[in-house]
Design a protein around this motif. Sequence first.
Motif, PDB file in Angstrom:
ATOM      1  N   HIS A   1       1.323  -1.489   0.330  1.00  0.00           N
ATOM      2  CA  HIS A   1       0.204  -0.243   0.310  1.00  0.00           C
ATOM      3  C   HIS A   1       0.660   1.450   0.163  1.00  0.00           C
ATOM      4  O   HIS A   1       2.423   0.966   0.297  1.00  0.00           O
ATOM      5  CB  HIS A   1      -1.039   0.168   1.340  1.00  0.00           C
ATOM      6  CG  HIS A   1      -1.964   1.280   1.413  1.00  0.00           C
ATOM      7  ND1 HIS A   1      -2.445   1.290  -0.049  1.00  0.00           N
ATOM      8  CD2 HIS A   1      -1.736   1.860   2.356  1.00  0.00           C
ATOM      9  CE1 HIS A   1      -3.057   2.886   0.854  1.00  0.00           C
ATOM     10  NE2 HIS A   1      -2.395   3.257   2.154  1.00  0.00           N
ATOM     11  N   GLY A   2       0.408   2.263  -0.662  1.00  0.00           N
ATOM     12  CA  GLY A   2       0.880   3.091  -1.450  1.00  0.00           C
ATOM     13  C   GLY A   2       0.239   4.751  -0.488  1.00  0.00           C
ATOM     14  O   GLY A   2      -1.064   4.371  -1.214  1.00  0.00           O
TER      15      GLY A   2
ATOM     16  N   ALA B   1      -7.663  -1.686 -10.943  1.00  0.00           N
ATOM     17  CA  ALA B   1      -9.534  -2.182 -10.762  1.00  0.00           C
ATOM     18  C   ALA B   1      -9.901  -0.856  -9.753  1.00  0.00           C
ATOM     19  O   ALA B   1      -8.116   0.105  -9.620  1.00  0.00           O
ATOM     20  CB  ALA B   1      -9.479  -2.674  -8.984  1.00  0.00           C
ATOM     21  N   VAL B   2     -10.556   0.140 -10.307  1.00  0.00           N
ATOM     22  CA  VAL B   2     -10.801   1.631  -9.489  1.00  0.00           C
ATOM     23  C   VAL B   2     -11.317   0.676  -8.148  1.00  0.00           C
ATOM     24  O   VAL B   2     -12.824   0.567  -8.321  1.00  0.00           O
ATOM     25  CB  VAL B   2     -11.058   2.412 -10.102  1.00  0.00           C
ATOM     26  CG1 VAL B   2     -11.668   4.239  -9.316  1.00  0.00           C
ATOM     27  CG2 VAL B   2     -10.299   3.040 -11.128  1.00  0.00           C
TER      28      VAL B   2
ATOM     29  N   VAL C   1      -6.243   0.272  -7.786  1.00  0.00           N
ATOM     30  CA  VAL C   1      -5.060  -0.818  -7.271  1.00  0.00           C
ATOM     31  C   VAL C   1      -3.903  -0.976  -8.565  1.00  0.00           C
ATOM     32  O   VAL C   1      -4.550  -0.681  -9.784  1.00  0.00           O
ATOM     33  CB  VAL C   1      -5.737  -2.598  -8.197  1.00  0.00           C
ATOM     34  CG1 VAL C   1      -4.408  -3.450  -7.621  1.00  0.00           C
ATOM     35  CG2 VAL C   1      -6.746  -2.810  -6.748  1.00  0.00           C
ATOM     36  N   LEU C   2      -2.733  -0.763  -8.788  1.00  0.00           N
ATOM     37  CA  LEU C   2      -1.780  -0.919  -9.782  1.00  0.00           C
ATOM     38  C   LEU C   2      -1.315  -2.127 -10.001  1.00  0.00           C
ATOM     39  O   LEU C   2      -0.912  -1.816  -8.802  1.00  0.00           O
ATOM     40  CB  LEU C   2      -1.222   0.379  -9.252  1.00  0.00           C
ATOM     41  CG  LEU C   2      -0.276   0.606 -10.294  1.00  0.00           C
ATOM     42  CD1 LEU C   2      -1.007   1.294 -11.975  1.00  0.00           C
ATOM     43  CD2 LEU C   2       1.227   1.463 -10.168  1.00  0.00           C
ATOM     44  N   GLN C   3      -1.465  -3.233 -10.999  1.00  0.00           N
ATOM     45  CA  GLN C   3      -0.103  -3.746 -10.661  1.00  0.00           C
ATOM     46  C   GLN C   3       1.095  -3.970 -12.322  1.00  0.00           C
ATOM     47  O   GLN C   3       0.873  -2.871 -13.534  1.00  0.00           O
ATOM     48  CB  GLN C   3      -1.492  -4.830 -12.176  1.00  0.00           C
ATOM     49  CG  GLN C   3      -0.175  -6.106 -12.670  1.00  0.00           C
ATOM     50  CD  GLN C   3      -1.156  -7.062 -13.387  1.00  0.00           C
ATOM     51  OE1 GLN C   3      -2.570  -8.054 -12.956  1.00  0.00           O
ATOM     52  NE2 GLN C   3      -1.381  -7.736 -13.912  1.00  0.00           N
TER      53      GLN C   3
ATOM     54  N   VAL D   1      -2.424  -1.775  -3.701  1.00  0.00           N
ATOM     55  CA  VAL D   1      -3.403  -0.725  -3.401  1.00  0.00           C
ATOM     56  C   VAL D   1      -2.550   0.814  -3.214  1.00  0.00           C
ATOM     57  O   VAL D   1      -2.349   0.810  -1.968  1.00  0.00           O
ATOM     58  CB  VAL D   1      -3.581  -1.563  -2.204  1.00  0.00           C
ATOM     59  CG1 VAL D   1      -5.125  -0.529  -2.126  1.00  0.00           C
ATOM     60  CG2 VAL D   1      -4.665  -2.966  -2.603  1.00  0.00           C
ATOM     61  N   LEU D   2      -2.622   1.531  -4.390  1.00  0.00           N
ATOM     62  CA  LEU D   2      -2.685   2.572  -3.600  1.00  0.00           C
ATOM     63  C   LEU D   2      -4.147   3.806  -3.038  1.00  0.00           C
ATOM     64  O   LEU D   2      -5.230   3.775  -4.261  1.00  0.00           O
ATOM     65  CB  LEU D   2      -1.854   3.145  -5.430  1.00  0.00           C
ATOM     66  CG  LEU D   2      -1.362   2.391  -5.329  1.00  0.00           C
ATOM     67  CD1 LEU D   2      -0.090   3.062  -6.964  1.00  0.00           C
ATOM     68  CD2 LEU D   2       0.016   2.383  -4.856  1.00  0.00           C
ATOM     69  N   ALA D   3      -3.711   4.649  -2.671  1.00  0.00           N
ATOM     70  CA  ALA D   3      -4.709   6.221  -2.252  1.00  0.00           C
ATOM     71  C   ALA D   3      -4.259   6.648  -3.019  1.00  0.00           C
ATOM     72  O   ALA D   3      -3.209   7.380  -2.933  1.00  0.00           O
ATOM     73  CB  ALA D   3      -4.990   5.816  -1.191  1.00  0.00           C
TER      74      ALA D   3
END
Length: 159
Positions: free
Chosen positions: A74-75, A105-106, A113-115, A128-130
């Motif tokens: 997470h970041g 995914a948003v 979610v960045l892959q 999982v990014l904020a």
Amino acid sequence: MSIMEAAIRPNRVTLEESPEYFWERFSAYAQTWPVSPEPLGSPLLEVLTPLGPLFAFDRTLVPFSGSETPLIVHGQVEHWEATQTTPALQHLGGGRYQMTGRVEAVLNKAFFVLQVQGPGNETPLQAVLAAPNPPDLGSWVSVQLRAPLMVFRPDSYSR
């Protein structure tokens, strides 16, 4: 709330109510990676991914004593921009990272979610990014993350 409290209190979205709640909410995006704990007492874990090692702040209170564990990476996004470049992970120093990948995914108005695809056919890294304004689903973006990069583990949450 008084006028004074409203003036002092910043208008911010709460990203995490507790580590347990974060794990419960986003555990579908956990991945198992080899992990090397830093010296006893350090809150850092070295997560060994196909893209290279990640040094991340361990949000779990129970010390890590294994070699692999499911993790949610997470970041918090400092800045993102659309890109056409290839997937990449770059350590910018001081707990900051830049990741380039595809938005898988948003999750809501604050999380996506960045892959980031590794070399060859290896498992891609999911994070999982904020961000206050997440990019669109399926878009390729380069994100600069604020320090620290964090990981959540199930060790104390699933008991």
